[in-house]
Structures are given as structure tokens and as C-alpha cells.
Design an enzyme around this catalytic site. Structure first.
Site, PDB file in Angstrom:
ATOM      1  N   PRO A   1      63.444   7.127  30.566  1.00  0.00           N
ATOM      2  CA  PRO A   1      63.330   8.355  29.770  1.00  0.00           C
ATOM      3  C   PRO A   1      64.382   9.349  30.255  1.00  0.00           C
ATOM      4  O   PRO A   1      64.542   9.532  31.455  1.00  0.00           O
ATOM      5  CB  PRO A   1      61.913   8.856  30.105  1.00  0.00           C
ATOM      6  CG  PRO A   1      61.543   8.204  31.390  1.00  0.00           C
ATOM      7  CD  PRO A   1      62.297   6.916  31.467  1.00  0.00           C
TER       8      PRO A   1
ATOM      9  N   CYS B   1      60.038  14.280  37.637  1.00  0.00           N
ATOM     10  CA  CYS B   1      60.950  15.373  37.294  1.00  0.00           C
ATOM     11  C   CYS B   1      60.905  16.434  38.394  1.00  0.00           C
ATOM     12  O   CYS B   1      59.837  16.871  38.808  1.00  0.00           O
ATOM     13  CB  CYS B   1      60.554  15.959  35.940  1.00  0.00           C
ATOM     14  SG  CYS B   1      61.781  17.127  35.375  1.00  0.00           S
TER      15      CYS B   1
ATOM     16  N   ARG C   1      71.266   6.344  33.582  1.00  0.00           N
ATOM     17  CA  ARG C   1      72.598   6.895  33.305  1.00  0.00           C
ATOM     18  C   ARG C   1      73.594   5.853  32.806  1.00  0.00           C
ATOM     19  O   ARG C   1      74.457   6.174  31.992  1.00  0.00           O
ATOM     20  CB  ARG C   1      73.124   7.597  34.566  1.00  0.00           C
ATOM     21  CG  ARG C   1      72.396   8.904  34.867  1.00  0.00           C
ATOM     22  CD  ARG C   1      72.614   9.346  36.287  1.00  0.00           C
ATOM     23  NE  ARG C   1      72.089   8.361  37.232  1.00  0.00           N
ATOM     24  CZ  ARG C   1      72.330   8.365  38.527  1.00  0.00           C
ATOM     25  NH1 ARG C   1      73.104   9.289  39.046  1.00  0.00           N
ATOM     26  NH2 ARG C   1      71.803   7.439  39.318  1.00  0.00           N
TER      27      ARG C   1
ATOM     28  N   GLY D   1      66.893   3.098  39.673  1.00  0.00           N
ATOM     29  CA  GLY D   1      67.830   3.867  40.489  1.00  0.00           C
ATOM     30  C   GLY D   1      69.089   3.101  40.781  1.00  0.00           C
ATOM     31  O   GLY D   1      69.063   2.075  41.455  1.00  0.00           O
TER      32      GLY D   1
HETATM   33  C1  LIG Z   1      70.055  13.553  31.769  1.00  0.00           C
HETATM   34  C2  LIG Z   1      68.832  12.969  32.433  1.00  0.00           C
HETATM   35  C3  LIG Z   1      67.578  13.310  31.959  1.00  0.00           C
HETATM   36  C4  LIG Z   1      66.435  12.761  32.556  1.00  0.00           C
HETATM   37  N1  LIG Z   1      65.202  13.072  32.042  1.00  0.00           N
HETATM   38  C5  LIG Z   1      64.098  12.442  32.534  1.00  0.00           C
HETATM   39  C6  LIG Z   1      62.821  12.618  31.912  1.00  0.00           C
HETATM   40  O1  LIG Z   1      62.672  13.321  30.907  1.00  0.00           O
HETATM   41  N2  LIG Z   1      61.769  11.958  32.466  1.00  0.00           N
HETATM   42  C7  LIG Z   1      61.890  11.156  33.578  1.00  0.00           C
HETATM   43  O2  LIG Z   1      60.904  10.572  34.033  1.00  0.00           O
HETATM   44  N3  LIG Z   1      63.086  10.970  34.162  1.00  0.00           N
HETATM   45  C8  LIG Z   1      64.188  11.579  33.662  1.00  0.00           C
HETATM   46  N4  LIG Z   1      65.407  11.327  34.212  1.00  0.00           N
HETATM   47  C9  LIG Z   1      65.506  10.365  35.342  1.00  0.00           C
HETATM   48  C10 LIG Z   1      65.795   8.950  34.817  1.00  0.00           C
HETATM   49  O3  LIG Z   1      64.719   8.477  34.030  1.00  0.00           O
HETATM   50  C11 LIG Z   1      66.040   7.964  35.986  1.00  0.00           C
HETATM   51  O4  LIG Z   1      64.881   7.927  36.775  1.00  0.00           O
HETATM   52  C12 LIG Z   1      67.214   8.370  36.855  1.00  0.00           C
HETATM   53  O5  LIG Z   1      68.346   8.741  36.077  1.00  0.00           O
HETATM   54  C13 LIG Z   1      67.609   7.219  37.823  1.00  0.00           C
HETATM   55  O6  LIG Z   1      67.994   6.075  37.103  1.00  0.00           O
HETATM   56  P1  LIG Z   1      69.550   5.678  36.918  1.00  0.00           P
HETATM   57  O7  LIG Z   1      70.148   5.589  38.298  1.00  0.00           O
HETATM   58  O8  LIG Z   1      69.513   4.357  36.221  1.00  0.00           O
HETATM   59  O9  LIG Z   1      70.188   6.784  36.131  1.00  0.00           O
HETATM   60  C14 LIG Z   1      66.548  11.886  33.664  1.00  0.00           C
HETATM   61  C15 LIG Z   1      67.840  11.551  34.120  1.00  0.00           C
HETATM   62  C16 LIG Z   1      68.960  12.067  33.521  1.00  0.00           C
HETATM   63  C17 LIG Z   1      70.324  11.650  34.022  1.00  0.00           C
END
Ligand SMILES: Cc1cc2nc3c(=O)[nH]c(=O)nc-3n(C[C@H](O)[C@H](O)[C@H](O)COP(=O)(O)O)c2cc1C
Length: 335
Positions: free
Chosen positions: A26, A113, A239, A215
Site C-alpha cells: 500500500p 505508518c 517503491r 523492505g
Molecule cells: C510514497 C509511499 C507511500 C506509502 N504509504 C503507505 C501506506 O499508506 N500504508 C502502508 O502501510 N505503508 C505505506 N508505505 C510503506 C510501503 O508500503 C512499504 O512498506 C515500504 O515502502 C517498504 O517497501 P519497499 O522497500 O518495497 O518500498 C508507503 C511508502 C511510500 C514510498
């Protein structure tokens, strides 16, 4: 030599089967219907989740109307999980009932969050400061709805204090059907490396509930390493999907064959960026000018510039209308 392959085994969240264990994280401001649909269309994205919705905003008439515009899930994207945040068990339970009535196939409780707007009121990652309150929220939501309830956590709220492990067990005992673990502490935001050991420990402590690791997955090799090092049941990609909705298909291909697929051509990337823009306009509840303002940041991530140039990006972030976007992308598609 090819890397050995990893099985892409379907998994279940309660009574919902997820065909491919690759899920879209998300992301507020990004994971609206248009982007979720695009990820699904590219293939191998097993589960999508909406951006977070406020449980307290659903309690009063004025803000409920605005929140209603964020209820953007459609039957064609089943199964879709809807993410809720809040810290009051009853309020969360009421909100969960409302969104299930609106067709949510699953409820995900946000405990990750860290932004002050959410965490200062005790919601999001701040819930992890107190396993009892966090568990009470899970229990109330589980009792309120007849769809699977999941949680998305960080390693913990305070740096170095890993609450995800004891909480995972408590959440499972309260009836949660899956847990996604973003292996960073709240204070880290997105900085530093995710510590996947926490995911492994969570997997070791739960009995049956699937664990979704999250992550720093950017490639198929990253996903393979997370499966192998943590024993998780699925991985979640955030991301790396932005401007690359095809990432799930690429990761799946690597896991099946041990080979990396080449990235889509520049023309194909432009086609998908344009589809992203048109789908957004068609399905969001915003005026064109507002929608294009949001789209600027999203479609400029599709890496449409020739090496060494930032011309396309610079033009995209200045667009005011969908016609402006068409005028930039169509010539790249037609090449
Ligand atoms: C722009 C942005 C918005 C995010 N919004 C949420 C959110 O609404 N709810 C949530 O649980 N995590 C949110 N996250 C965290 C991501 O779900 C995820 O846990 C985090 O980016 C790590 O994963 P990644 O390394 O694959 O990016 C957000 C991350 C980003 C970059």
C-alpha cells in the site's frame, strides 16, 4: 550459471487464495485503482492493497463524504485488501464494517505508518508501542467483519525495540490471518537497510498465519534472497513498482527461471505511462487539473529519458492537462 529457481507457491489469507506470492505494497498517493489495475494487468501481482483510509474520518458525516471518494476498489481486481488506520478499537471495528459493506475482500490494519499526522494520534506504527492496545484493535476488527483481517507492521516503533515478533503471535491469537512486516523501525522512515532477520523471527514465532516480507526488494534476486533467508510465504514490493508496474512479472520470471527479463522498451514504457494517466483520469474523482498535478510525479517515474538527458521528465512535471501528457508520450510510443 543460472540461479536456482524458487517455487512461486500460492498461499491463502483466510479463505482467500492468492495465486502468486508477490504483492503490491500500500502506498498513499500511488496505489489508487488505476495503478493497482496496471500492476495486475502486467501479470504476477497476486494481491493489491488500497492506500490507507482513516477510521476516524468515517465517523463524522462531513469527512466521511470525502473518504468515500477513496473507496475506489472494483470487482475486477478481486482480491483487493483495504487498508485502515486508527487506534480506537471500536472506531476501527465500525470503519471495517462500512468498508466491507462497500465490497472490501480483506481488511488490512496499518501499524507501519510513521508520519506525525497518523502516529501522533496513536495510530499506524505508534500502535506498536503497546502490544495490548494493538491486539485490542485486531480483536475488535476481527469480531466485526467476516472477511480476513491482516496487519502490516514495522519492526517496532522505537529504534532497536522489536515489537513485531511478540505482536505477531498476539495478532494471530486474536484472529489475524496474515502479517506483512516492513523490516525497519518507525524512526527509520525509508532510510538504512531493512533488517530481514526480523521477518525470519516473525515467521518462526507464528503457527499458521502467512508472513509477507517487505523492505528493499528491487529485483528478482532480492525476492529470491528474501524467500530463502526468511522463509516468508510471500513478498511485498513498494517503491520498486513505482514507474515499473511490470516488476511483479519480472520478479516472477526470475523466480521461475533464474533469468532476468530485459526491461520493456522505451516505447512500451511510454505506452504504459500513458495508460496510467488515462486510467487515472477515468477512475479518480478529481478534476482534470488536480489529477494531472498528481500524475506529474507518478508518470515521470517511467524513465522515459534517453541516457544523460532529463528532457522528458522535465516536461512531464510541468503538464497541466491530459492533452499535454498525450503530446509528450505519443511521439515516444510511435517511434
Ligand atoms: C510514497 C509511499 C507511500 C506509502 N504509504 C503507505 C501506506 O499508506 N500504508 C502502508 O502501510 N505503508 C505505506 N508505505 C510503506 C510501503 O508500503 C512499504 O512498506 C515500504 O515502502 C517498504 O517497501 P519497499 O522497500 O518495497 O518500498 C508507503 C511508502 C511510500 C514510498
Amino acid at each position: 550459471m543460472l540461479a536456482t529457481t524458487t517455487q512461486l507457491t500460492p498461499f491463502s489469507i483466510g479463505d482467500v487464495t492468492i495465486d502468486t506470492p508477490l504483492t503490491l505494497a500500500p502506498m498513499a498517493g500511488h496505489t489508487h485503482y488505476a495503478f493497482r489495475k496496471l500492476c495486475r494487468e502486467q501479470g504476477d501481482c497476486g494481491l493489491v492493497t488500497t492506500e490507507l483510509l482513516s477510521s476516524s474520518a468515517m465517523q463524522n458525516k462531513g469527512s466521511f463524504k470525502k473518504t468515500l471518494t477513496m473507496f475506489d476498489w472494483h470487482a475486477d481486481e478481486f482480491p483487493v485488501s483495504v487498508q485502515l488506520f486508527g487506534s480506537d478499537p471500536q472506531e476501527m471495528a465500525e470503519a471495517a464494517k462500512i468498508i466491507v459493506d462497500y465490497g472490501a475482500a480483506m481488511i488490512d490494519i496499518n501499524m507501519g505508518c510513521w508520519v506525525p499526522k497518523v502516529a501522533k494520534k496513536g495510530g499506524g506504527a505508534a500502535l506498536l508501542r503497546d502490544v495490548c492496545t494493538a491486539s485490542a484493535v485486531v480483536e475488535a476488527v476481527v469480531k466485526a467483519v467476516d472477511v480476513p483481517v491482516t496487519v502490516k507492521v514495522r519492526s517496532g516503533f522505537e529504534d532497536g525495540v522489536v515489537t513485531a515478533i511478540p505482536f505477531a503471535k498476539a495478532a494471530e491469537d486474536c484472529g489475524a490471518k496474515a502479517i506483512a512486516v516492513h523490516a525497519r523501525f518507525a524512526g527509520q522512515g525509508h532510510s538504512g537497510d531493512a533488517d530481514w532477520d526480523v521477518i525470519r523471527h516473525v515467521k518462526e514465532i507464528v503457527s499458521e498465519m502467512p508472513v509477507i516480507g517487505n523492505g528493499d526488494i528491487h529485483t528478482g534476486a532480492d525476492a529470491k534472497r528474501m524467500f530463502e533467508e526468511t522463509g516468508c510465504d510471500a513478498v511485498m514490493i513498494g517503491r520498486a513498482s513505482l514507474g515499473q508496474p511490470w516488476i511483479f512479472q519480472q520478479v516472477a520470471h526470475y523466480l521461475r527461471t533464474g533469468e532476468d527479463l530485459p526491461p520493456p522498451s522505451r516505447s512500451e514504457r511510454a505506452r504504459l505511462a500513458l495508460r496510467h494517466a488515462h486510467l487515472t483520469l477515468e477512475h479518480c474523482n478529481l478534476r482534470e487539473s488536480q489529477a494531472v498535478l498528481e500524475l506529474r510525479g507518478q508518470i515521470s517515474k517511467y524513465q522515459l529519458d534517453e541516457p544523460g538527458s532529463v528532457q522528458v521528465r522535465n516536461r512531464l512535471v510541468r503538464c497541466d492537462t491530459i492533452a499535454d501528457i498525450d503530446a509528450i508520450l505519443q511521439p515516444i510510443i510511435d517511434v
